[in-house]
Write an enzyme that holds these catalytic residues in place. Structure first.
Site, PDB file in Angstrom:
ATOM      1  N   GLY A 156       0.987  -1.175  -0.075  1.00 27.13           N
ATOM      2  CA  GLY A 156      -0.055  -0.038   0.041  1.00 27.13           C
ATOM      3  C   GLY A 156       0.807   1.409  -0.061  1.00 27.13           C
ATOM      4  O   GLY A 156       2.192   1.226  -0.620  1.00 27.13           O
ATOM      5  N   ARG A 178      -1.892  -8.647  -3.185  1.00 26.38           N
ATOM      6  CA  ARG A 178      -3.157  -9.390  -3.843  1.00 26.38           C
ATOM      7  C   ARG A 178      -3.194  -8.617  -5.239  1.00 26.38           C
ATOM      8  O   ARG A 178      -3.386  -9.425  -6.167  1.00 26.38           O
ATOM      9  CB  ARG A 178      -4.616  -9.040  -3.150  1.00 26.38           C
ATOM     10  CG  ARG A 178      -4.857 -10.224  -2.082  1.00 26.38           C
ATOM     11  CD  ARG A 178      -6.156  -9.915  -1.621  1.00 26.38           C
ATOM     12  NE  ARG A 178      -6.008  -8.406  -0.940  1.00 26.38           N
ATOM     13  CZ  ARG A 178      -6.873  -8.026  -0.150  1.00 26.38           C
ATOM     14  NH1 ARG A 178      -8.303  -8.586   0.175  1.00 26.38           N
ATOM     15  NH2 ARG A 178      -7.018  -6.807   0.248  1.00 26.38           N
ATOM     16  N   ALA A 238       3.775  -3.673  11.220  1.00 31.03           N
ATOM     17  CA  ALA A 238       2.210  -3.846  10.664  1.00 31.03           C
ATOM     18  C   ALA A 238       1.420  -4.157  11.871  1.00 31.03           C
ATOM     19  O   ALA A 238       0.957  -3.007  12.642  1.00 31.03           O
ATOM     20  CB  ALA A 238       2.206  -4.993   9.627  1.00 31.03           C
ATOM     21  N   ARG A 239       1.349  -5.360  12.237  1.00 31.21           N
ATOM     22  CA  ARG A 239       0.698  -5.622  13.380  1.00 31.21           C
ATOM     23  C   ARG A 239       1.061  -7.123  14.013  1.00 31.21           C
ATOM     24  O   ARG A 239       1.677  -8.018  13.549  1.00 31.21           O
ATOM     25  CB  ARG A 239      -0.844  -6.115  12.963  1.00 31.21           C
ATOM     26  CG  ARG A 239      -1.810  -4.475  13.124  1.00 31.21           C
ATOM     27  CD  ARG A 239      -2.102  -4.042  14.149  1.00 31.21           C
ATOM     28  NE  ARG A 239      -2.663  -3.083  14.161  1.00 31.21           N
ATOM     29  CZ  ARG A 239      -2.372  -1.592  14.055  1.00 31.21           C
ATOM     30  NH1 ARG A 239      -1.094  -1.405  13.765  1.00 31.21           N
ATOM     31  NH2 ARG A 239      -3.149  -0.873  14.011  1.00 31.21           N
ATOM     32  N   GLU A 268       0.447  -7.733  22.318  1.00 30.27           N
ATOM     33  CA  GLU A 268       1.090  -6.463  22.986  1.00 30.27           C
ATOM     34  C   GLU A 268       0.233  -5.712  23.863  1.00 30.27           C
ATOM     35  O   GLU A 268      -0.831  -5.884  23.710  1.00 30.27           O
ATOM     36  CB  GLU A 268       1.604  -5.499  21.951  1.00 30.27           C
ATOM     37  CG  GLU A 268       0.536  -4.994  21.008  1.00 30.27           C
ATOM     38  CD  GLU A 268       1.195  -4.120  19.853  1.00 30.27           C
ATOM     39  OE1 GLU A 268       2.092  -4.731  19.411  1.00 30.27           O
ATOM     40  OE2 GLU A 268       0.844  -3.052  19.841  1.00 30.27           O
ATOM     41  N   HIS A 286       5.833  -0.644  19.429  1.00 27.13           N
ATOM     42  CA  HIS A 286       4.757  -0.194  18.375  1.00 27.13           C
ATOM     43  C   HIS A 286       4.763   1.496  18.276  1.00 27.13           C
ATOM     44  O   HIS A 286       3.779   2.224  18.615  1.00 27.13           O
ATOM     45  CB  HIS A 286       3.506  -0.644  19.008  1.00 27.13           C
ATOM     46  CG  HIS A 286       2.288  -0.262  18.046  1.00 27.13           C
ATOM     47  ND1 HIS A 286       1.161  -1.276  18.093  1.00 27.13           N
ATOM     48  CD2 HIS A 286       2.228   0.317  16.967  1.00 27.13           C
ATOM     49  CE1 HIS A 286       0.205  -0.960  17.047  1.00 27.13           C
ATOM     50  NE2 HIS A 286       1.119  -0.079  16.458  1.00 27.13           N
ATOM     51  N   ILE A 287       5.825   1.909  17.797  1.00 32.09           N
ATOM     52  CA  ILE A 287       6.208   3.419  17.592  1.00 32.09           C
ATOM     53  C   ILE A 287       6.364   3.845  16.206  1.00 32.09           C
ATOM     54  O   ILE A 287       6.806   4.838  15.857  1.00 32.09           O
ATOM     55  CB  ILE A 287       7.408   3.814  18.369  1.00 32.09           C
ATOM     56  CG1 ILE A 287       8.683   3.283  17.989  1.00 32.09           C
ATOM     57  CG2 ILE A 287       7.403   3.637  19.980  1.00 32.09           C
ATOM     58  CD1 ILE A 287       9.934   3.562  18.216  1.00 32.09           C
ATOM     59  N   GLY A 288       5.518   2.829  15.432  1.00 33.77           N
ATOM     60  CA  GLY A 288       5.752   3.273  13.872  1.00 33.77           C
ATOM     61  C   GLY A 288       5.488   4.748  13.314  1.00 33.77           C
ATOM     62  O   GLY A 288       6.128   5.273  12.589  1.00 33.77           O
TER      63      GLY A 288
END
Ligand code: DGY
Length: 325
Positions: A156, A178, A238-239, A268, A286-288
């Site tokens: 993306g 995809r 991402a996750r 998390e 998780h500081i993206g």
């Protein structure tokens, strides 16, 4: 005129609250308490809208306990904390904040990639521990990033921003998604679509940029890790849950993968303590998207979505357009 009542579920910048207070009667959470399902149910009982974070579970029970709720506006691009189907059934609009955090998240992915390649956390810990006795020719050897192959799973906006960064390092960029990007977008970041097996087999650095859903759960597990080069590095911004963390730890421990840069974890803020025993992993909490400017832009975007939704207009980042039917 009576203003609609809203909850801002986590601490935000004062200027965001000020902006919101011009439109709403605001219940804030500047103490930044984690509200959880019970806390959200209690605080949303009389609310028309909520500004929520990825750590706030907007579940079917939470929605059922909020009979006046009309809008849930996440200050995040990810929205796996929101039960979208339950929102739609209850006539609640849900929104996210795409676009404003792409470059900042791509920067963090790049930082983790560089850190993993050059073994920065382990080298720094070693230096701080007073173990450096003198310069050595063969010491702390890392992997080259320049001219290596970057593999991107999930192409993306953030994936494309990452691919543009790779241009300056003369990398070959391959991706799997995809759908193929339009030719002009592929050309802009010099990226080539490949199937998933080729991506796993050829990437020196594999960066995950997929949204989390039950379908993407453990996209990278034992089998996929076994297909990667033992010299490769895996980066996840991402996750949590997209990677099987147990399988990843085992691959890193056994040298079946050279290194990893991990910003997101299964379950998390808890995470598998096995990560802490490894020297070939860079771990961040998780500081993206966490730069001041970007977090402010995310909160302001969420606020603007909420203002539009509660004014009865279609918010710009509506996730469940079916709700308007
Ligand atoms: C997002 O936007 O989804 C991030 O993970 C939270 O900043």
């Amino acid at each position: 005129m009576v203003k609609p009542k809203i909850l801002v579920a986590r601490q935000v910048f004062p200027e965001v609250l000020e902006h919101l207070r011009q439109h709403f009667d605001v219940d804030d959470n500047q103490a930044d308490t984690v509200l959880g399902v019970d806390g959200l149910q209690a605080r949303l009982a009389d609310k028309d809208g909520v500004l929520s974070s990825v750590a706030d579970p907007i579940t079917a029970e939470v929605i059922a306990a909020a009979p006046k709720l009309r809008a849930v506006c996440n200050f995040a691009v990810g929205h796996n904390n929101i039960d979208l189907a339950a929102c739609t059934r209850a006539g609640v609009m849900a929104t996210n904040t795409p676009g404003v955090l792409d470059d900042t998240t791509a920067d963090l992915a790049w930082a983790l990639l560089m850190s993993s390649a050059r073994r920065l956390p382990a080298a720094e810990r070693w230096l701080r521990a007073g173990q450096w006795q003198g310069w050595q020719f063969i010491q702390w050897l890392g992997s080259d990033v320049h001219h290596a192959t970057l593999g991107i799973l999930g192409m993306g906006r953030i994936g494309q921003a990452l691919a543009r960064r790779a241009l300056g390092f003369d990398m070959k960029v391959i991706y799997h998604n995809r759908s193929h990007l339009p030719a002009e977008k592929e050309a802009a970041c010099k990226a080539t679509w490949v199937d998933k097996e080729t991506l796993l087999r050829e990437a020196d650095f594999l960066v995950l940029l997929l949204p989390y859903s039950p379908q993407t759960h453990h996209t990278i597990g034992e089998k996929e890790l076994a297909q990667m080069k033992p010299t490769a590095h895996l980066i996840n911004v991402a996750r949590g849950g997209i990677v099987d963390d147990v399988a990843l730890i085992s691959a890193l421990r056994q040298g079946r993968l050279s290194g990893a840069g991990i910003d997101v974890f299964e379950g998390e803020p808890a995470f598998n303590p096995g990560f802490l025993e490894l020297d070939n992993v860079t771990l961040t909490p998780h500081i993206g998207s966490s730069s001041h400017n970007t977090r402010l832009a995310m909160a302001m975007r969420a606020a603007d979505n909420l203002i539009e939704a509660l004014a009865g207009r279609r918010p710009p980042n509506l996730l469940n357009p079916d709700v308007l039917r």
